[in-house]
Design a protein around this motif. Structure first.
Motif, PDB file in Angstrom:
ATOM      1  N   SER A 113      -7.643  20.178  41.929  1.00 14.50           N
ATOM      2  CA  SER A 113      -8.556  20.273  40.800  1.00 14.50           C
ATOM      3  C   SER A 113      -9.263  21.632  40.788  1.00 14.50           C
ATOM      4  O   SER A 113      -9.428  22.254  39.727  1.00 14.50           O
ATOM      5  CB  SER A 113      -9.584  19.139  40.863  1.00 14.50           C
ATOM      6  OG  SER A 113     -10.497  19.209  39.796  1.00 14.50           O
ATOM      7  N   GLU A 116      -6.764  24.286  39.715  1.00 13.43           N
ATOM      8  CA  GLU A 116      -6.549  24.226  38.263  1.00 13.43           C
ATOM      9  C   GLU A 116      -7.670  24.958  37.522  1.00 13.43           C
ATOM     10  O   GLU A 116      -7.423  25.669  36.544  1.00 13.43           O
ATOM     11  CB  GLU A 116      -6.487  22.761  37.813  1.00 13.43           C
ATOM     12  CG  GLU A 116      -6.193  22.604  36.315  1.00 13.43           C
ATOM     13  CD  GLU A 116      -6.099  21.149  35.904  1.00 13.43           C
ATOM     14  OE1 GLU A 116      -6.590  20.815  34.809  1.00 13.43           O
ATOM     15  OE2 GLU A 116      -5.547  20.343  36.691  1.00 13.43           O
ATOM     16  N   ARG A 117      -8.904  24.815  37.977  1.00 16.74           N
ATOM     17  CA  ARG A 117     -10.020  25.529  37.353  1.00 16.74           C
ATOM     18  C   ARG A 117      -9.903  27.034  37.577  1.00 16.74           C
ATOM     19  O   ARG A 117     -10.219  27.830  36.691  1.00 16.74           O
ATOM     20  CB  ARG A 117     -11.348  25.021  37.920  1.00 16.74           C
ATOM     21  CG  ARG A 117     -11.770  23.680  37.383  1.00 16.74           C
ATOM     22  CD  ARG A 117     -13.171  23.313  37.823  1.00 16.74           C
ATOM     23  NE  ARG A 117     -13.596  22.091  37.166  1.00 16.74           N
ATOM     24  CZ  ARG A 117     -14.142  22.020  35.962  1.00 16.74           C
ATOM     25  NH1 ARG A 117     -14.324  23.146  35.279  1.00 16.74           N
ATOM     26  NH2 ARG A 117     -14.493  20.873  35.437  1.00 16.74           N
ATOM     27  N   GLY A 121      -7.796  26.076  33.877  1.00 19.21           N
ATOM     28  CA  GLY A 121      -7.671  24.722  33.362  1.00 19.21           C
ATOM     29  C   GLY A 121      -8.986  23.968  33.403  1.00 19.21           C
ATOM     30  O   GLY A 121     -10.043  24.512  33.746  1.00 19.21           O
ATOM     31  N   GLY A 123      -9.544  21.265  35.351  1.00 26.54           N
ATOM     32  CA  GLY A 123      -9.813  20.668  36.653  1.00 26.54           C
ATOM     33  C   GLY A 123     -10.002  19.171  36.587  1.00 26.54           C
ATOM     34  O   GLY A 123     -10.947  18.616  37.152  1.00 26.54           O
ATOM     35  N   GLN A 127      -5.907  14.080  40.436  1.00 25.19           N
ATOM     36  CA  GLN A 127      -4.748  14.926  40.752  1.00 25.19           C
ATOM     37  C   GLN A 127      -3.847  14.201  41.753  1.00 25.19           C
ATOM     38  O   GLN A 127      -4.304  13.386  42.553  1.00 25.19           O
ATOM     39  CB  GLN A 127      -5.207  16.256  41.347  1.00 25.19           C
ATOM     40  CG  GLN A 127      -6.074  17.092  40.425  1.00 25.19           C
ATOM     41  CD  GLN A 127      -5.260  17.768  39.332  1.00 25.19           C
ATOM     42  OE1 GLN A 127      -4.053  17.891  39.442  1.00 25.19           O
ATOM     43  NE2 GLN A 127      -5.932  18.207  38.275  1.00 25.19           N
ATOM     44  N   GLU A 136      -0.177  27.786  44.493  1.00 27.55           N
ATOM     45  CA  GLU A 136      -1.362  26.973  44.795  1.00 27.55           C
ATOM     46  C   GLU A 136      -1.829  27.197  46.226  1.00 27.55           C
ATOM     47  O   GLU A 136      -3.028  27.258  46.505  1.00 27.55           O
ATOM     48  CB  GLU A 136      -1.048  25.491  44.563  1.00 27.55           C
ATOM     49  CG  GLU A 136      -0.840  25.133  43.103  1.00 27.55           C
ATOM     50  CD  GLU A 136      -0.244  23.759  42.915  1.00 27.55           C
ATOM     51  OE1 GLU A 136      -0.308  23.225  41.791  1.00 27.55           O
ATOM     52  OE2 GLU A 136       0.294  23.212  43.904  1.00 27.55           O
TER      53      GLU A 136
END
Length: 314
Positions: A113, A116-117, A121, A123, A127, A136
């Motif tokens: 999460s 993703e932020r 994104g 978040g 997940q 990642e």
């Protein structure tokens, strides 16, 4: 406007305040080696780390982040690794100048999460629990390395730590950070990033950490404080010698079946498997501490402590 941060100190009704009243079982077979005073110092230090970590995550993720300390416990490395999910994210840390290795673990869904932020994104929570991709993993490693910088800043009053992330493992079985029986001090944290939440743990080797805490204690203690501590320790030793302890003397136990016990009536005699020349057992808290023979002293029953059979055979 900078995003707001909060820690457990600002949430007196949160998880941590509720956990304080929960009794923790004590295993006498593995006594806690971290003194209460050292545990309190670590608790204060890790609470400061929570504040700095929350600030770091808030500025990096550009959202509200809350970090709170859930507790500090003692585990063997094998027990600690066995409780981690798989796959997971374990940053193996070289805690220079401390000897050994530490582990910083963060829940994979929470870390995904955050990643993703970092990529722009939302978040979202929920997940998947999966292995990180190469991209990642690089982003997660950078975030964990900055976390270690904040950890070092929080521990400056205890030790001049220079932690270095040596590897990022996603399978606890492959992260050989310590021997299976090595004792680790594990601090558990709860993180809340908007709607996503998760846990993180920091495991540090006990013996080097205790030595650093003792050295820091001596650096800040005045001669008068050291004198008072020695006096209190001597008084404690003196009082321990005079604490009353329940002691009993018993014969060798006899084994009986349930139907034999139920068939007993007043006047029955139970034959004990205890020969006349076998000493009795002196027992305290169900621990055999000595051997004795039965006797009397005036009008009272008494026993005479004698060498154990093992001592007599030498």
């Amino acid at each position: 406007m900078a995003p707001e941060t909060s820690t457990s100190a600002e949430r007196t009704g949160g998880r941590r305040s509720r956990r304080r009243g929960v009794p923790v079982p004590y295993d006498f077979r593995r006594p806690t080696k971290l003194s209460r005073q050292h545990a309190r110092v670590l608790e204060i230090t890790y609470e400061a780390f929570c504040r700095q970590w929350a600030t770091l995550l808030s500025s990096t993720l550009r959202t509200t982040v809350q970090v709170e300390l859930d507790g500090i416990q003692q585990y063997s490395y094998d027990e600690y690794a066995a409780e981690l999910p798989m796959p997971t994210v374990m940053a193996v840390v070289d805690p220079e100048p401390l000897v050994g290795a530490g582990v910083l673990h963060v829940d994979t869904p929470l870390l995904l999460s955050c990643v993703e932020r970092m990529l722009g994104g939302a978040g979202k929570p929920g997940q998947p629990q999966r292995v990180l991709t190469d991209i990642e993993a690089v982003l997660a490693k950078g975030l964990l390395e900055r976390t270690l910088v904040e950890l070092a800043a929080s521990l400056t009053s205890v030790v001049d730590l220079k932690p270095r992330l040596t590897s990022l493992e996603q399978n606890p079985q492959f992260a050989q950070a310590a021997a299976a029986t090595d004792v680790m001090i594990v601090a558990a944290f709860h993180l809340q990033v908007e709607q996503a939440s998760g846990t993180a743990t920091l495991a540090m080797p006990l013996d080097p950490l205790s030595a650093a805490l003792s050295a820091a204690e001596l650096r800040v203690a005045s001669p008068e404080e050291l004198r008072v501590r020695r006096l209190m320790r001597d008084r404690l030793d003196d009082h321990l010698e005079h604490i009353p302890v329940d002691v009993s003397v018993r014969f060798t136990a006899a084994q009986m079946r349930p139907d034999e016990i139920l068939a007993l009536v007043p006047g029955d005699v139970i034959r004990l498997p205890h020969t006349a020349d076998t000493p009795l057992e002196v027992v305290a808290s169900d621990v055999h501490v000595a051997s004795a023979v039965a006797g009397s002293r005036g009008q009272r029953l008494a026993c005479l402590i004698v060498p154990t059979p093992e001592e007599s055979s030498r």
